[in-house]
Design a protein around this motif. Sequence first.
Motif, short mmCIF file in Angstrom:
data_model
loop_
_atom_site.label_atom_id
_atom_site.label_comp_id
_atom_site.label_asym_id
_atom_site.label_seq_id
_atom_site.Cartn_x
_atom_site.Cartn_y
_atom_site.Cartn_z
N GLU A 99 65.11 67.01 -42.95
CA GLU A 99 63.86 67.73 -42.69
C GLU A 99 63.40 67.46 -41.25
OE1 GLU A 99 60.84 66.99 -45.67
OE2 GLU A 99 59.29 67.94 -44.45
N ILE A 100 63.51 66.20 -40.84
CA ILE A 100 63.06 65.83 -39.49
C ILE A 100 63.97 66.45 -38.43
CG2 ILE A 100 62.74 63.89 -37.90
CD1 ILE A 100 62.02 62.20 -40.44
N LYS B 132 63.60 70.14 -37.80
CA LYS B 132 62.45 70.50 -36.97
C LYS B 132 62.72 70.18 -35.50
CE LYS B 132 58.62 70.08 -40.16
NZ LYS B 132 57.76 69.10 -40.77
N THR C 89 65.26 64.24 -32.21
CA THR C 89 64.64 63.01 -32.71
C THR C 89 65.72 61.93 -32.82
OG1 THR C 89 63.30 64.49 -34.06
CG2 THR C 89 63.07 62.14 -34.47
N GLU D 68 63.58 56.72 -33.83
CA GLU D 68 62.32 57.39 -34.19
C GLU D 68 62.31 57.75 -35.68
OE1 GLU D 68 61.25 59.48 -29.91
OE2 GLU D 68 62.55 60.52 -31.31
N ARG E 203 61.63 54.71 -37.77
CA ARG E 203 60.23 54.29 -37.76
C ARG E 203 59.37 55.12 -38.73
NH1 ARG E 203 56.75 51.79 -34.07
NH2 ARG E 203 57.97 52.02 -32.19
N VAL E 204 59.53 56.43 -38.66
CA VAL E 204 58.62 57.24 -39.48
C VAL E 204 59.02 57.30 -40.95
CG1 VAL E 204 57.88 58.64 -37.53
CG2 VAL E 204 59.76 59.45 -38.96
N LYS F 17 60.43 54.57 -42.47
CA LYS F 17 60.47 53.17 -42.92
C LYS F 17 61.87 52.78 -43.39
CE LYS F 17 57.14 50.83 -43.57
NZ LYS F 17 56.78 49.74 -42.67
N ARG G 168 41.43 74.17 -31.90
CA ARG G 168 40.37 73.30 -32.43
C ARG G 168 39.49 72.79 -31.29
NH1 ARG G 168 43.68 68.78 -35.29
NH2 ARG G 168 44.78 68.92 -33.32
N ILE G 169 38.24 72.49 -31.59
CA ILE G 169 37.42 71.88 -30.57
C ILE G 169 37.90 70.45 -30.36
CG2 ILE G 169 35.33 73.29 -30.78
CD1 ILE G 169 34.20 71.17 -32.64
N ALA G 170 37.77 69.98 -29.11
CA ALA G 170 38.46 68.74 -28.73
C ALA G 170 38.00 67.52 -29.49
CB ALA G 170 38.29 68.51 -27.23
N ILE G 171 36.78 67.56 -29.98
CA ILE G 171 36.32 66.39 -30.72
C ILE G 171 35.43 66.83 -31.87
CG2 ILE G 171 34.15 65.63 -29.66
CD1 ILE G 171 35.85 62.98 -29.05
N SER G 172 35.66 66.27 -33.02
CA SER G 172 34.83 66.58 -34.19
C SER G 172 34.97 65.42 -35.16
CB SER G 172 35.30 67.88 -34.84
OG SER G 172 36.64 67.77 -35.26
N PHE G 173 34.05 65.38 -36.12
CA PHE G 173 34.09 64.23 -37.03
C PHE G 173 34.89 64.54 -38.27
CE2 PHE G 173 30.19 63.43 -34.55
CZ PHE G 173 30.60 62.26 -33.97
N GLY H 58 40.79 63.01 -31.23
CA GLY H 58 39.41 62.91 -31.70
C GLY H 58 39.03 64.01 -32.65
N GLU I 264 53.20 56.39 -39.99
CA GLU I 264 54.14 55.30 -39.70
C GLU I 264 54.32 55.17 -38.19
OE1 GLU I 264 55.05 53.32 -41.89
OE2 GLU I 264 54.69 54.45 -43.75
#
Lengths: 161, 385
Positions: free
Chosen positions: A6-7, A10, A14, A18, A21-22, A24, A156-161, B32, B295
């Motif tokens: 799958e990796i 895409k 990779t 790498e 790591r992703v 495990k 997306r807006i650069a920062i949001s909660f 963010g 990860e």
Amino acid sequence: MKEILEILEKDARTTPQEIARVTKKKVDAVKKAIKKFEKDGVILKYKTIINKELVQDESRAVRALIEARIAPQRGYGFDHIAERIYRFPEVVSCYLLSGTYDLLLVVEGRDIQAVSRFVSEKLSTLDNVRGTVTHFLLKKYKEDGDILKRAERDKRIAISF
Amino acid sequence: MRISKKVNKMPPSGIREFFELVIGMKDVISLGVGEPDFVTPWNICESGIFSIEKGCTSYTSNKGLYELRLQVSRFIKNKHGIGYDPENQILITTGVSEALDLVLRGILNPGEEVIISDPCYVSYYPVTFMAGGKTVFVNTKDTGFKLTPSLIKKSLSKGVKAVLLNYPANPTGVSYSKKELLELSRLFIKHDLIVISDEIYDELTYDFPHTPISSLKGMKERTVYLNGFSKAFAMTGWRVGYACGPEDIISAMTKIHQYTMLCSPIMGQVGAIEALRGSRHYVLEMKREYKRRREFIVGRLNEMGLVCPKPDGAFYVFPSIKNTGMDSIEFAKKLLMQEKVAVVPGTAFGSQGKGHVRMAYASSMTDLKEACLRMERFLKDNAKK
């Protein structure tokens, strides 16, 4: 181990590190798995997807989809004749289909004449080919799951909660 | 004075200025952002478009389209075994944000208290305040940002009416196992507390199955379960969420909702129906991708010397930046100015967020890799000499 595929599907670049790591997993285990996939033919090769709309490749400027009706052969079915056809370098893809015709070919050539010549001289003249219909391709939008357009920028807006 | 005293008393966001800085800057890699980087799956978008073409442009029932409530009810029943009656135990809202406001306004009398973890999602305090309630902050820093029975016991008083849970949590990514929830639930039952449970990130739980607290014995009748479509289905902009709970509370919430919001946008509701009816393979695909990114970023941050425990869920990490000698805002500002990487200072989420920053890994692997390279360089350049 399927996740490795799958990796890589895409992003073939990779690295095993790498991936390890992703997922495990140990790097060696990942390398071994990839080797096995390659050996078993699960991974056939690593390619780059090029948006050919943007690069002129004169030898392959024209693409056509060709429907071919085939008389199957005793003992071989369609396989033998399909091989005769897909070995031509002009044939980019070759599928056996159910329905009103048998083989669907994707053929590339320098111009319409080149494709026409392939159809009339090479394809139609084969013994078991009973007839062909050629469709010239006008525009490609999506190929093998990839939309042939540069990814749009993050909306997306650069920062949001 | 034109502005109400109450609003004037609301504490302004201390990091507004930092936000302006981020928004004004070009070519920033932003960690963010509190929403998925995926766009809504196409079958959902397409159903929304079709609903407009068909002329579905009207109000819906205040409670939300019956079909959506029915799908929500079935979905929760199949997944968690909890039965909610679509007639009177489910309310469709414009996202969990509205649902939270409704439930607090629906249950709180002036001065009644709500227990909330510090740090927590930014709206919990202001919304409680606007509803006339009092927030009892529980410092969760020493328990890995988790509320525990003993912490809550210490904060209990006669005035406490409810507890607000959020798991997996924004900003910490912390979640609770079934065992932990059982222990908490015993305390909630014993002290007859209402539980408001914001479980919007439930689909993004990576290492153990998510347990809604309302599925535990004795909890359904005292819990308002909040969830929605924003995170699991990447539908933040569609503004559709839901609240499930006891009839009296849902009815109180509906009362407020009908006079303020009327209903959630119909296109969003139609999209949400498709989300629940359609294939779930992309939810799982997104989850696998987030898990890999988790990860990656946890590994990289620890490698470069920021202490970062592995979060249980959501798409946030909340590393400690204390050993840099900087405070959260200073760290975030300098990182932005020097390396153009945006993160959110931990203090945005409460006083106990100090010494931490929130990074979202809802960004492409390419961006995450580049952001980590830049942060590594930043830490080297700013190492205490």
